[in-house]
Design an enzyme around this catalytic site. Structure first.
Site, mmCIF file in Angstrom:
data_model
loop_
_atom_site.group_PDB
_atom_site.id
_atom_site.type_symbol
_atom_site.label_atom_id
_atom_site.label_comp_id
_atom_site.label_asym_id
_atom_site.label_seq_id
_atom_site.Cartn_x
_atom_site.Cartn_y
_atom_site.Cartn_z
ATOM 1 N N GLY A 62 -4.592 -4.965 29.544
ATOM 2 C CA GLY A 62 -3.253 -4.456 29.318
ATOM 3 C C GLY A 62 -2.949 -3.355 30.298
ATOM 4 N N MET A 64 -3.355 -0.239 30.047
ATOM 5 C CA MET A 64 -4.321 0.859 30.143
ATOM 6 C C MET A 64 -5.644 0.432 30.747
ATOM 7 S SD MET A 64 -3.776 3.081 26.666
ATOM 8 C CE MET A 64 -4.942 4.322 27.234
ATOM 9 N N VAL A 67 -10.647 -5.520 29.129
ATOM 10 C CA VAL A 67 -11.671 -5.697 28.107
ATOM 11 C C VAL A 67 -12.653 -6.738 28.615
ATOM 12 C CG1 VAL A 67 -12.161 -6.287 25.724
ATOM 13 C CG2 VAL A 67 -10.001 -5.162 26.298
ATOM 14 N N ASP A 177 0.502 1.293 15.111
ATOM 15 C CA ASP A 177 0.898 0.175 15.978
ATOM 16 C C ASP A 177 0.542 -1.155 15.323
ATOM 17 O OD1 ASP A 177 2.047 -1.016 18.177
ATOM 18 O OD2 ASP A 177 0.257 -0.889 19.436
#
Length: 760
Positions: A62, A64, A67, A177
């Site tokens: 994403g 940020m 993974v 969230d």
């Protein structure tokens, strides 16, 4: 991972303005023209992160970071490692938020929450987070292929979601969230819809108070996903657990109808609708989907704009879904095995939620003040000071007849409410001489319904009614007195349902409304006196509360009431509460004196309702039982029996329904005292009357408690088969309350075995 994927990873570019990533030939962001930053230093397949996690594949990413699927080089365990993009590492605020995710997850240990194993920094100062490696699909992926999900499946999924979030909230973590992409469904123990909650990246730790933390989550800064954000989140206001409840309602709405609860053409329109517009009814949102009205009511309650009108905790929402499902834990995939959560590597830890923390909306006197403050030395007449109730049960020898009596006394004490209900006589429906329907004030109606639930020991339901009354008072700008009365009742109901933080919040509001800044002088208004009473009540509920201070505050409130006409009922409640304090101090003679004074007022003053008088009789009977267990060679069971029967008579004369919870309370008390008097046949007769009413009400833990008492009576009668059958009925009923009751069930089993019972 093939070479093509590796090349894609090497050619990723990031827009540091909007945080979007690109893998093509773009050199500037097409949205805002910002030059793209090449991400060239991210770990590649075959490399190692921090010298101990070997990268196997890139599995997601994403704005940020990425993974990775990794293997621990020593333990060979497959894990997921989340890393910040190297270009973001210099951003201190971003790194801190990433670290906050690890802190939020590390304090949580629940089977339906992604487990965090490690957090650290690479040699290049890149932070990373190590979690479970999960295989499954997120709700977002499933909803891309299926417009709506079958509602029974949705309920089973979200019972698990609410259980996980209740645990997070209990540990002071708000997710902030909640959305379909953060709810993953995995296959575990033959349950294809086993839930894992993901991404606590913007979670807020409620208890944090450091300057750095407050800067990360400062008021006015908006986090979250617009389609699922609460009104208060859209406005950048301070959030609590009820914000997650709203977001979860949005996800439920999407799963059931196939449509977003609220949708805008752009971000601002979406935020505006969350703040100002209600969602469409299910039939209007998707006419082709038939859904039960009861389920729609649950979802719509989550989506109310005013947080005080929503479910007030995830536990309450979970209980509503459980009640709607009417299913056992096994039927929704929550077996005892499925509650075993993988702890940190090699720990073998298991997780079980406390029944006291997430209790469904059943009669909460089963986990009342008695277990918090009244210890077993008051039951046995022998010192076991400082030992918890469970430890005292362990010390009880199984073959001593006196101890057998006392262990049922423990059960009796857990069933006996030492509570001090408030203001039961204040609100009564108006009646007409000619049977003409009388228009009912909605505020009064909800207050009265709340009082009826409270008097039946149903504190969660009472709290909901009081919440509604308070919201109506505020919305319609009713008098300060009515707002104070609603707050006053809310404090008591919240305390009885063990929502102490909530009760203290409402007390702060009541004290502010009444102008109370300290409790050092006699109050000057009725609203201030109510705040005094409630302050004392919460001190009593606090296991570490100062009882002497509580008594002093109560005496000041009593002084206000006794100096004025029209406050007899309030004087009576002060006296009854002072008696409760004396019980907690082991001073039963003084307790009986205060209880008798309260009872005399209740009998002589016409403004006190018959139901409140019945409650005072119950309290005096309770004091006699406690006094009997404190004195050696002498009992007051006959006196307790007389008070309980008088209370039953008053309820039978007053209540219109023969199935009222208050009647079940009376039969239960009488059944207990019959047992203590060795009148076992009479005990069974009264306990079965209580059971019949409880069964009609359909509240699992309340049914279980009565069956448990019946099992103990059969043990005393030396009828082990009937005892085992009744005890199994108790367990089966308690299990319907969900996995949160497991700890309570295990304690019941321990006591039953020590009393000589056989668990089949």
């Amino acid at each position: 991972m093939d070479e093509g994927k590796s090349a894609d990873t090497q050619s990723r570019r990031l827009c540091i303005a909007c945080k979007r990533e690109f893998t093509g030939d773009e050199t500037t962001c097409p949205d805002d023209g910002t030059p793209l930053t090449l991400l060239t230093t991210e770990p590649q397949v075959g490399s190692k992160i921090d010298s101990k996690y070997e990268v196997i594949a890139v599995i997601g990413g994403g704005a940020m970071g990425l993974v990775y699927k990794c293997r621990h080089t020593l333990m060979k365990r497959i894990v997921a490692v989340k890393m910040l993009h190297p270009n973001l590492a210099p951003d201190a605020a971003t790194v801190q938020r990433f670290q906050k995710e690890s802190e939020a997850l590390s304090c949580l240990n629940h089977p339906n929450i992604l487990t965090v194993f490690d957090f650290g920094l690479t040699e290049a100062s890149q932070p990373y987070l190590v979690t479970d490696f999960l295989e499954g699909e997120t709700l977002a992926t499933i909803l891309e292929h299926t417009e709506v999900l079958e509602y029974n499946r949705v309920v089973k999924i979200f019972i698990q979601v609410t259980s996980a979030l209740a645990h997070a909230h209990k540990n002071g973590v708000i997710h902030r969230d909640i959305k379909p992409s953060n709810i993953m469904l995995t296959n575990f123990e033959d349950n294809a819809d086993f839930v894992k909650i993901l991404d606590f990246g913007i979670a807020k730790v409620i208890s944090e108070d450091s300057e750095a933390s407050s800067q990360l989550t400062r008021t006015g800064e908006v986090f979250g996903s617009p389609l699922y954000m609460s009104p208060e989140q859209c406005r950048g206001k301070k959030l609590d657990q009820r914000s997650d409840i709203y977001s979860l309602g949005c996800v439920l709405y999407r799963c059931l109808t196939g449509k977003p609860a609220l949708y805008g053409q752009d971000l601002l329109e979406c935020l505006y609708k969350h703040v100002n517009e209600p969602p469409l009814p299910f039939k209007e949102a998707n006419p082709g989907v038939e859904l039960p009205e009861a389920l729609e009511a649950i979802v719509m309650k989550c989506l109310l704009k005013d947080p005080e009108m929503r479910f007030q905790s995830m536990s309450d929402l979970r209980s509503a879904l459980m009640e709607f499902a009417g299913a056992s834990p096994e039927e929704i995939g929550l077996t005892s095995d499925s509650l075993k959560a993988p702890g940190p590597a090699g720990s073998g830890a298991t997780v079980r939620a406390s029944a006291a923390d997430t209790l469904p909306p059943v009669e909460s006197t089963t986990r009342n003040l008695a277990e918090d403050r009244i210890r077993g030395d008051q039951l046995r007449g022998e010192p076991l000071e400082g030992a918890p109730l469970e430890e005292q049960e362990k010390k009880a020898p199984a073959d001593d007849s006196r101890t057998r009596k006392i262990i049922i006394g423990i059960a009796a004490l857990a069933l006996i409410a030492v509570a001090v209900p408030v203001g039961g006589q204040l609100f009564h429906p108006r009646e007409s001489d000619d049977d003409t329907p009388v228009e009912v004030d909605p505020y009064v109606d909800h207050m009265q319904k709340g009082i009826e639930e409270y008097e039946g020991g149903n504190y969660f339901e009472a709290r909901e009614q009081y919440f509604t009354a308070l919201a109506l008072a505020r919305k319609n700008k009713l008098s300060k007195t009515k707002i104070a009365d609603a707050l006053h009742h809310l404090i008591s109901a919240s305390a009885e349902s063990k929502e102490y933080e909530m009760a203290n919040d409402y007390l702060d509001e009541l004290a502010s409304l009444a102008g109370v800044s300290s409790y050092n002088k006699t109050p000057e208004t009725a609203e201030a006196a109510e705040a005094y009473f409630d302050k004392a009540l919460l001190l009593i509920h606090d296991p570490k509360g100062d009882l002497h201070k509580a008594a002093s505050i109560l005496q000041k409130a009593r002084g206000f009431y006794e100096a004025r006409d029209g406050f007899a009922g309030d004087t009576m409640r002060c006296l009854a509460t002072l008696g409760q304090i004396k019980i907690l101090e082991n001073n039963f003679d003084e307790a009986k004196k205060y209880m008798n004074q309260a009872l005399e007022i209740a009998k002589s003053d016409p403004t006190v309702s018959q139901l409140e008088l019945a409650l005072r009789m119950d309290q005096l009977g309770d004091a006699y039982i406690l006094l009997s267990n404190k004195t050696r060679g002498r009992n007051f069971f006959d006196q307790a029996d007389q008070e309980y029967h008088e209370a039953l008579k008053l309820r039978e004369q007053t209540l219109k329904s023969k199935d009222h919870a208050a009647l079940a309370q009376s039969y239960l008390r009488i059944g207990v005292v019959d047992y203590l008097k060795n009148e076992y046949d009479k005990s069974l007769e009264n306990l079965n009357k209580s059971l019949e009413i409880r069964t009609k009400q359909g509240r699992p833990l309340a049914i279980a408690e009565v069956n448990r008492a019946i099992a103990y009576v059969y043990l005393a009668m030396k009828k082990p088969d009937q005892a085992s059958k009744a005890f199994q009925n108790a367990i089966a009923s308690a299990q319907k309350a969900g996995p949160d009751a497991d700890k309570q069930i295990e304690r019941w089993k321990m006591v039953f075995s020590k009393m000589g019972g056989v668990i089949k």
